[in-house]
Design a protein around this motif. Structure first.
Motif, mmCIF file in Angstrom:
data_model
loop_
_atom_site.group_PDB
_atom_site.id
_atom_site.type_symbol
_atom_site.label_atom_id
_atom_site.label_comp_id
_atom_site.label_asym_id
_atom_site.label_seq_id
_atom_site.Cartn_x
_atom_site.Cartn_y
_atom_site.Cartn_z
ATOM 1 N N LEU A 1 21.361 65.772 70.541
ATOM 2 C CA LEU A 1 21.397 64.901 69.366
ATOM 3 C C LEU A 1 22.070 65.563 68.172
ATOM 4 O O LEU A 1 22.731 64.878 67.377
ATOM 5 N N ILE A 2 21.946 66.880 68.036
ATOM 6 C CA ILE A 2 22.597 67.565 66.926
ATOM 7 C C ILE A 2 24.113 67.532 67.078
ATOM 8 O O ILE A 2 24.862 67.596 66.108
ATOM 9 N N GLY A 3 24.576 67.407 68.345
ATOM 10 C CA GLY A 3 26.012 67.368 68.606
ATOM 11 C C GLY A 3 26.672 66.043 68.300
ATOM 12 O O GLY A 3 27.902 65.940 68.349
ATOM 13 N N ILE A 4 25.906 65.028 67.949
ATOM 14 C CA ILE A 4 26.494 63.709 67.682
ATOM 15 C C ILE A 4 27.244 63.677 66.363
ATOM 16 O O ILE A 4 28.375 63.196 66.273
ATOM 17 N N GLY A 5 26.617 64.192 65.302
ATOM 18 C CA GLY A 5 27.228 64.093 63.979
ATOM 19 C C GLY A 5 27.986 65.316 63.517
ATOM 20 O O GLY A 5 28.725 65.251 62.537
ATOM 21 N N LEU A 6 27.822 66.459 64.210
ATOM 22 C CA LEU A 6 28.470 67.698 63.760
ATOM 23 C C LEU A 6 30.004 67.636 63.763
ATOM 24 O O LEU A 6 30.633 68.126 62.824
ATOM 25 N N PRO A 7 30.660 67.064 64.787
ATOM 26 C CA PRO A 7 32.124 66.985 64.729
ATOM 27 C C PRO A 7 32.624 66.213 63.506
ATOM 28 O O PRO A 7 33.602 66.626 62.867
ATOM 29 N N ASN A 8 31.966 65.113 63.180
ATOM 30 C CA ASN A 8 32.351 64.327 62.007
ATOM 31 C C ASN A 8 32.217 65.150 60.735
ATOM 32 O O ASN A 8 33.114 65.158 59.879
ATOM 33 N N PHE A 9 31.072 65.820 60.597
ATOM 34 C CA PHE A 9 30.817 66.630 59.415
ATOM 35 C C PHE A 9 31.860 67.735 59.284
ATOM 36 O O PHE A 9 32.391 68.006 58.188
ATOM 37 N N GLY A 10 32.174 68.393 60.400
ATOM 38 C CA GLY A 10 33.152 69.475 60.379
ATOM 39 C C GLY A 10 34.530 69.013 59.968
ATOM 40 O O GLY A 10 35.210 69.681 59.174
ATOM 41 N N MET A 11 34.975 67.859 60.481
ATOM 42 C CA MET A 11 36.307 67.364 60.129
ATOM 43 C C MET A 11 36.360 66.862 58.689
ATOM 44 O O MET A 11 37.376 67.017 58.009
ATOM 45 N N TRP A 12 35.284 66.251 58.214
ATOM 46 C CA TRP A 12 35.240 65.870 56.799
ATOM 47 C C TRP A 12 35.344 67.118 55.924
ATOM 48 O O TRP A 12 36.102 67.158 54.949
ATOM 49 N N LEU A 13 34.596 68.158 56.272
ATOM 50 C CA LEU A 13 34.605 69.397 55.506
ATOM 51 C C LEU A 13 35.993 70.028 55.521
ATOM 52 O O LEU A 13 36.453 70.585 54.510
ATOM 53 N N VAL B 1 32.295 76.347 60.706
ATOM 54 C CA VAL B 1 33.111 76.945 61.771
ATOM 55 C C VAL B 1 34.201 75.969 62.217
ATOM 56 O O VAL B 1 35.371 76.348 62.371
ATOM 57 N N THR B 2 33.829 74.703 62.401
ATOM 58 C CA THR B 2 34.823 73.686 62.769
ATOM 59 C C THR B 2 35.914 73.583 61.722
ATOM 60 O O THR B 2 37.111 73.598 62.041
ATOM 61 N N ALA B 3 35.521 73.467 60.458
ATOM 62 C CA ALA B 3 36.480 73.276 59.371
ATOM 63 C C ALA B 3 37.431 74.461 59.243
ATOM 64 O O ALA B 3 38.658 74.280 59.128
ATOM 65 N N SER C 1 38.402 73.054 68.040
ATOM 66 C CA SER C 1 37.661 73.392 66.818
ATOM 67 C C SER C 1 36.311 72.697 66.768
ATOM 68 O O SER C 1 35.285 73.318 66.443
ATOM 69 N N ILE C 2 36.286 71.407 67.092
ATOM 70 C CA ILE C 2 35.004 70.695 67.033
ATOM 71 C C ILE C 2 34.086 71.136 68.178
ATOM 72 O O ILE C 2 32.863 71.149 68.031
ATOM 73 N N VAL C 3 34.684 71.504 69.310
ATOM 74 C CA VAL C 3 33.865 72.001 70.428
ATOM 75 C C VAL C 3 33.203 73.318 70.055
ATOM 76 O O VAL C 3 31.991 73.510 70.239
ATOM 77 N N VAL C 4 33.988 74.253 69.501
ATOM 78 C CA VAL C 4 33.445 75.560 69.116
ATOM 79 C C VAL C 4 32.421 75.401 67.999
ATOM 80 O O VAL C 4 31.314 75.971 68.054
ATOM 81 N N GLY C 5 32.754 74.632 66.968
ATOM 82 C CA GLY C 5 31.841 74.457 65.847
ATOM 83 C C GLY C 5 30.530 73.804 66.243
ATOM 84 O O GLY C 5 29.449 74.233 65.819
ATOM 85 N N THR C 6 30.611 72.784 67.090
ATOM 86 C CA THR C 6 29.391 72.091 67.525
ATOM 87 C C THR C 6 28.560 72.985 68.439
ATOM 88 O O THR C 6 27.322 72.989 68.369
ATOM 89 N N ALA C 7 29.227 73.750 69.303
ATOM 90 C CA ALA C 7 28.503 74.686 70.166
ATOM 91 C C ALA C 7 27.780 75.744 69.333
ATOM 92 O O ALA C 7 26.628 76.100 69.619
#
Length: 341
Positions: free
Chosen positions: A217-229, A323-325, A275-281
């Motif tokens: 569940l934590i992996g659902i919104g993290l990619p969005n947050f990272g790309m916005w950042l 990390v994603t950003a 980037s989103i894979v690494v950041g979310t992981a």
């Protein structure tokens, strides 16, 4: 040299497809988000309330992401004759659960196949029927059948393999399992790998294994947050449309809709997806290390009030997003430097 030009052409077609789906993602995603904000989680199963209807409208739009990506990539490659076959084969890809990657494949396949069909010579009295009957019919049939019989079986086999692998890891270290589930949730944003992780996390939740469900569940919104950042930290690397989509992605991520990241991923997959894979992981793995869990099916941000270790949970989200950003902006900066050089 020809290979480099072909690669640049493919990127251009992907970006063209993105420019058409951004309004769809924004409109449908924001409608769905508003429905959940004001109507609560119950709206997902309702159509007899106002916010339930708003959710239905938004969710209906989101289901067209894959067909529209396919259609407008095909349109970019082959112009109008590629549009209808691209849309239809995109629907097939969506039904197969291949996610937006399947839409990209069908879009390119249709586009270049239509280009070949345009070169087929027909009698002069049938020339007017070539673009409205012959090309759409043949392109739709050939690419659709290939998608179903050639691409479909490997995807099904991969799905089964990954599910068995996850079941085998259930008793291993919480950090590894959490990081793996987080990465799988991010890698194709609603595609087959994402769905495997979601199904695994849901099954774990029903059996009382909250470590796995929280990681999923934590992996659902993290990619969005990272790309916005990322769009906030270095605006020069993104177009105005991408920056606007970053804001929409953040709102969608808060509510629990990963699809807001898709336009970024389609436009620049080689930099955004890793980037989103690494950041979310990293974010999910850190939370696994700290041992934060919650006994709800709420995603990333909406789960914050229910986590038993709230401070470390929030820290994990912030670090994962950062990390994603930083990673995606570094990769995009390197690309920009090479172009300028």
């Amino acid at each position: 040299m020809a290979d480099r030009k072909f690669g640049k052409d493919i990127v251009k077609h992907f970006q063209s497809g993105v420019s058409y789906i951004i309004p769809l993602v924004t409109a449908a995603g924001l409608l769905t988000s508003l429905a959940v904000i004001f109507g609560g989680q119950e709206v997902w199963d309702q159509t007899d309330t106002f916010w339930g209807v708003v959710r239905l409208i938004g969710q209906s739009g989101l289901q067209f992401i894959v067909p529209m990506i396919s259609a407008y990539i095909a349109y970019s490659v082959a112009d109008r004759p590629g549009l209808a076959p691209g849309f239809i084969t995109g629907i097939v890809a969506n039904e197969m659960g291949t996610g937006f990657l399947g839409g990209m494949i069908t879009g390119l396949a249709v586009g270049y196949f239509v280009q070949l069909l345009k070169k087929v010579k027909v009698p002069m009295n049938l020339a007017s029927l070539k673009s409205i009957i012959f090309i759409p019919f043949v392109a739709t049939a050939v690419v659709g059948i290939l998608m179903w019989y050639v691409v479909g079986p490997p995807i099904t086999a991969l799905t089964n393999l990954l599910t068995s692998w996850l079941n085998g890891m259930q008793g291993t270290n919480a950090v590894i399992l959490s990081a793996l589930l987080g990465a799988m949730m991010a890698v194709d944003m609603g595609g087959p790998i994402n769905k495997i992780a979601y199904a695994f996390g849901t099954a774990a939740f029903t059996s009382g294994s909250y470590v796995a469900s929280t990681a999923m569940l934590i992996g659902i919104g993290l990619p969005n947050f990272g790309m916005w950042l990322a769009t906030v930290l270095n605006k020069k690397l993104y177009t105005e449309a991408e920056r606007d989509n970053g804001k929409s992605a953040l709102i969608m991520g808060i509510i629990g809709i990963t699809e807001g990241t898709i336009p970024f991923a389609v436009a620049d997959p080689t930099r955004v997806i890793p980037s989103i894979v690494v950041g979310t992981a990293v974010g999910a793995g850190l939370n696994g290390f700290f041992g934060g869990t919650h006994q709800t099916m709420m995603s990333t941000f909406m789960a914050i009030p229910f986590v038993d270790n709230m401070i470390t949970y929030v820290i994990s989200i912030l670090i994962g997003g950062l990390v994603t950003a930083l990673m995606v902006n570094f990769l995009k900066s390197r690309k920009k430097e090479k172009i300028e050089a």
